[in-house]
Scaffold this motif. Sequence first.
Motif, PDB file in Angstrom:
ATOM      1  N   GLN A 163       0.842  -1.205   0.000  1.00 31.20           N
ATOM      2  CA  GLN A 163       0.000   0.000   0.000  1.00 31.20           C
ATOM      3  C   GLN A 163       0.881   1.260   0.000  1.00 31.20           C
ATOM      4  O   GLN A 163       0.654   2.178  -0.781  1.00 31.20           O
ATOM      5  CB  GLN A 163      -0.891  -0.022   1.248  1.00 31.20           C
ATOM      6  CG  GLN A 163      -1.898   1.077   1.297  1.00 31.20           C
ATOM      7  CD  GLN A 163      -2.841   0.910   2.487  1.00 31.20           C
ATOM      8  OE1 GLN A 163      -3.126  -0.200   2.933  1.00 31.20           O
ATOM      9  NE2 GLN A 163      -3.312   2.012   3.012  1.00 31.20           N
ATOM     10  N   GLN A 167       0.967   4.327  -2.736  1.00 30.11           N
ATOM     11  CA  GLN A 167       0.436   5.622  -2.323  1.00 30.11           C
ATOM     12  C   GLN A 167       1.237   6.788  -2.928  1.00 30.11           C
ATOM     13  O   GLN A 167       2.460   6.726  -2.999  1.00 30.11           O
ATOM     14  CB  GLN A 167       0.433   5.746  -0.800  1.00 30.11           C
ATOM     15  CG  GLN A 167      -0.934   6.052  -0.284  1.00 30.11           C
ATOM     16  CD  GLN A 167      -1.301   5.258   0.949  1.00 30.11           C
ATOM     17  OE1 GLN A 167      -0.436   4.923   1.743  1.00 30.11           O
ATOM     18  NE2 GLN A 167      -2.567   4.966   1.115  1.00 30.11           N
ATOM     19  N   PRO A 172      -6.191   7.318  -4.530  1.00 35.96           N
ATOM     20  CA  PRO A 172      -6.315   6.651  -3.222  1.00 35.96           C
ATOM     21  C   PRO A 172      -7.489   5.670  -3.158  1.00 35.96           C
ATOM     22  O   PRO A 172      -7.381   4.616  -2.520  1.00 35.96           O
ATOM     23  CB  PRO A 172      -6.513   7.793  -2.233  1.00 35.96           C
ATOM     24  CG  PRO A 172      -6.045   9.015  -2.935  1.00 35.96           C
ATOM     25  CD  PRO A 172      -6.157   8.777  -4.403  1.00 35.96           C
ATOM     26  N   ASP A 173      -8.617   6.011  -3.819  1.00 30.71           N
ATOM     27  CA  ASP A 173      -9.778   5.101  -3.796  1.00 30.71           C
ATOM     28  C   ASP A 173      -9.459   3.793  -4.524  1.00 30.71           C
ATOM     29  O   ASP A 173      -9.867   2.719  -4.094  1.00 30.71           O
ATOM     30  CB  ASP A 173     -10.997   5.749  -4.467  1.00 30.71           C
ATOM     31  CG  ASP A 173     -11.555   6.861  -3.617  1.00 30.71           C
ATOM     32  OD1 ASP A 173     -11.206   6.912  -2.417  1.00 30.71           O
ATOM     33  OD2 ASP A 173     -12.304   7.693  -4.151  1.00 30.71           O
ATOM     34  N   GLN A 176      -7.323   1.711  -2.219  1.00 33.91           N
ATOM     35  CA  GLN A 176      -8.109   1.108  -1.127  1.00 33.91           C
ATOM     36  C   GLN A 176      -8.965  -0.049  -1.620  1.00 33.91           C
ATOM     37  O   GLN A 176      -9.083  -1.080  -0.950  1.00 33.91           O
ATOM     38  CB  GLN A 176      -8.998   2.173  -0.461  1.00 33.91           C
ATOM     39  CG  GLN A 176      -8.267   3.031   0.546  1.00 33.91           C
ATOM     40  CD  GLN A 176      -7.334   2.219   1.444  1.00 33.91           C
ATOM     41  OE1 GLN A 176      -7.735   1.213   2.031  1.00 33.91           O
ATOM     42  NE2 GLN A 176      -6.076   2.629   1.535  1.00 33.91           N
ATOM     43  N   GLN A 177      -9.529   0.131  -2.805  1.00 29.82           N
ATOM     44  CA  GLN A 177     -10.369  -0.932  -3.395  1.00 29.82           C
ATOM     45  C   GLN A 177      -9.537  -2.200  -3.623  1.00 29.82           C
ATOM     46  O   GLN A 177      -9.966  -3.312  -3.311  1.00 29.82           O
ATOM     47  CB  GLN A 177     -10.887  -0.400  -4.738  1.00 29.82           C
ATOM     48  CG  GLN A 177     -12.061  -1.141  -5.306  1.00 29.82           C
ATOM     49  CD  GLN A 177     -12.394  -0.593  -6.705  1.00 29.82           C
ATOM     50  OE1 GLN A 177     -12.122   0.566  -7.021  1.00 29.82           O
ATOM     51  NE2 GLN A 177     -12.954  -1.439  -7.531  1.00 29.82           N
ATOM     52  N   ILE A 179      -6.697  -3.040  -2.086  1.00 30.40           N
ATOM     53  CA  ILE A 179      -6.254  -3.603  -0.795  1.00 30.40           C
ATOM     54  C   ILE A 179      -7.410  -4.401  -0.168  1.00 30.40           C
ATOM     55  O   ILE A 179      -7.225  -5.519   0.327  1.00 30.40           O
ATOM     56  CB  ILE A 179      -5.781  -2.477   0.176  1.00 30.40           C
ATOM     57  CG1 ILE A 179      -4.533  -1.769  -0.375  1.00 30.40           C
ATOM     58  CG2 ILE A 179      -5.564  -3.006   1.590  1.00 30.40           C
ATOM     59  CD1 ILE A 179      -3.246  -2.559  -0.346  1.00 30.40           C
ATOM     60  N   ARG A 180      -8.614  -3.820  -0.227  1.00 35.14           N
ATOM     61  CA  ARG A 180      -9.790  -4.528   0.309  1.00 35.14           C
ATOM     62  C   ARG A 180     -10.003  -5.849  -0.428  1.00 35.14           C
ATOM     63  O   ARG A 180     -10.315  -6.873   0.178  1.00 35.14           O
ATOM     64  CB  ARG A 180     -11.046  -3.660   0.168  1.00 35.14           C
ATOM     65  CG  ARG A 180     -11.300  -2.762   1.355  1.00 35.14           C
ATOM     66  CD  ARG A 180     -12.751  -2.283   1.403  1.00 35.14           C
ATOM     67  NE  ARG A 180     -13.181  -1.657   0.163  1.00 35.14           N
ATOM     68  CZ  ARG A 180     -12.988  -0.368  -0.138  1.00 35.14           C
ATOM     69  NH1 ARG A 180     -12.382   0.436   0.711  1.00 35.14           N
ATOM     70  NH2 ARG A 180     -13.401   0.126  -1.285  1.00 35.14           N
TER      71      ARG A 180
END
Length: 222
Positions: A163, A167, A172-173, A176-177, A179-180
Amino acid sequence: MKMLEIFEGARAAQYDKAIPHWIPAYHEFHAFIATHLRQHFSTADPLAILIAGCGTGREIQEVNLSPHWQITAFDPSVEMIRQAVEQYSNQPNLQLVHGTVAAIEKEDFDIATLMLVLHFLSDDGAKLDLLTNMGRRLKAGGQLLLVDIYHSDDFDAQLMQLQDRLQGHFDPDWIQQGIRHIKNDIFYITEARLTQLISEAGFSSIESFKKSYFYGGWIISK
Ligand SMILES: C[S@@+](CC[C@H](N)C(=O)[O-])C[C@H]1O[C@@H](n2cnc3c(N)ncnc32)[C@H](O)[C@@H]1O
């Protein structure tokens, strides 16, 4: 039981561009295939190679080292295999199949690859089923080159490192998507569990060839 992960829409269209960001050693894992084949097989002799879950076809570049080598590649996602067809279908020694392993009748391949597929399948029989089916399609002494997400004690720390690496360079979205997705949608297992599964699937040995973050590469022999 989850036996398939269909890639479609933006995920399929942007696959080639996005994947090396999420798997920093993506090209190295694939390059190992060519190195391994060159070390162990003569380009003057016939060789039968099976590529499972070929996606857009990255592995095809690595195995296409001799006109004497016959390559069969399959994938169940129509939008992924379409990209492989666009790029590689002019190769006379290549057969591209839209489907799962069930579509492959030949049972005497010398070598097979399963790159970044197994971690999408649940460990309630689906992983074992695919491994067993891959083993059935290899001749005695044949090898399966596997690359997959695996679980280790430092999994969360490795995910944080990935991550951090992304970065500042990407939305950023989007980060995050991704990583989730890795955290929640992947059926990752430990190396010990993988060793147990390959034994149940009828293989005789497993040897690690590379690790990077939580991605591992193994040579699995029948
Ligand atoms: C992350 S991509 C990997 C593509 C390619 N192997 C690579 O290394 O770039 C995963 C691929 O596995 C395919 N797939 C999903 N379920 C599968 C299954 N049960 N058997 C074979 N392939 C599968 C998907 O359609 C997708 O193309």
